[in-house]
Design a protein around this motif. Structure first.
Motif, short mmCIF file in Angstrom:
data_model
loop_
_atom_site.label_atom_id
_atom_site.label_comp_id
_atom_site.label_asym_id
_atom_site.label_seq_id
_atom_site.Cartn_x
_atom_site.Cartn_y
_atom_site.Cartn_z
N TYR A 102 74.90 -43.65 100.15
CA TYR A 102 74.64 -44.81 99.30
C TYR A 102 74.01 -44.40 97.97
O TYR A 102 74.07 -45.14 97.00
CB TYR A 102 73.73 -45.81 100.01
CG TYR A 102 74.49 -46.69 100.97
CD1 TYR A 102 74.97 -47.92 100.56
CD2 TYR A 102 74.73 -46.29 102.27
CE1 TYR A 102 75.67 -48.74 101.43
CE2 TYR A 102 75.43 -47.09 103.15
CZ TYR A 102 75.89 -48.32 102.72
OH TYR A 102 76.59 -49.12 103.58
N THR A 143 82.28 -42.26 100.03
CA THR A 143 82.83 -42.84 101.25
C THR A 143 83.13 -41.77 102.29
O THR A 143 83.24 -40.58 101.97
CB THR A 143 84.13 -43.61 100.96
OG1 THR A 143 85.11 -42.68 100.49
CG2 THR A 143 83.92 -44.72 99.96
N GLU A 179 72.87 -47.45 95.68
CA GLU A 179 73.15 -48.80 96.18
C GLU A 179 71.84 -49.49 96.52
O GLU A 179 70.98 -48.91 97.20
CB GLU A 179 74.02 -48.66 97.44
CG GLU A 179 74.51 -49.94 98.01
CD GLU A 179 75.83 -50.37 97.40
OE1 GLU A 179 76.17 -51.53 97.60
OE2 GLU A 179 76.50 -49.55 96.76
N HIS A 202 77.33 -43.10 96.21
CA HIS A 202 78.52 -43.93 96.44
C HIS A 202 79.71 -43.11 96.95
O HIS A 202 80.82 -43.22 96.43
CB HIS A 202 78.89 -44.69 95.16
CG HIS A 202 77.72 -45.35 94.50
ND1 HIS A 202 77.22 -46.55 94.95
CD2 HIS A 202 76.92 -44.96 93.48
CE1 HIS A 202 76.16 -46.88 94.20
NE2 HIS A 202 75.97 -45.93 93.31
N LYS A 259 80.88 -46.54 102.90
CA LYS A 259 80.05 -45.52 102.26
C LYS A 259 79.21 -44.80 103.30
O LYS A 259 78.64 -45.41 104.19
CB LYS A 259 79.13 -46.15 101.22
CG LYS A 259 79.85 -46.56 99.98
CD LYS A 259 78.88 -47.14 98.96
CE LYS A 259 79.68 -47.77 97.84
NZ LYS A 259 78.84 -48.57 96.97
#
Length: 98
Positions: A9, A14, A92, A12, A6
């Motif tokens: 964060y 990548t 995250e 989310h 990632k």
């Protein structure tokens, strides 16, 4: 960092998704990369990395930072804990402090 690590964060997103977005949509300026799932619009931590991905796509040379996903996550946690950014809802969770 690896393609499936990632970068953003908060939302989310990548590195692979970002690089594919850049390849397909050909943004003219780095700020347009935020159209990829909102990357860079949460806490702000990933903005320099989004710019690097943009430059990497322009020059066709890897500008990849030699960070592991764990190092990157810890650095983001330090950034957030120092008050420089506020994660978006659903971001995250920060890793535990050492």
């Amino acid at each position: 960092m690896k393609p499936d690590d990632k970068i953003c964060y908060c939302f989310h997103v990548t590195k692979r998704k970002i690089m594919n977005f850049i390849r397909i949509h050909e943004p003219r300026v780095p700020s347009q990369v935020s159209e990829c799932g909102g990357a860079g619009t949460g806490c702000g931590w990933c903005i320099p990395y989004l710019k690097r991905c943009f430059e990497e796509s322009r020059t066709k040379n890897a500008v990849d930072q030699e960070l592991t996903a764990e190092q990157y996550a810890r650095m983001r946690a330090e950034y957030i804990r120092s008050g420089k950014g506020k994660p978006a809802a659903g971001a995250e969770p920060l890793p535990e402090e050492d």
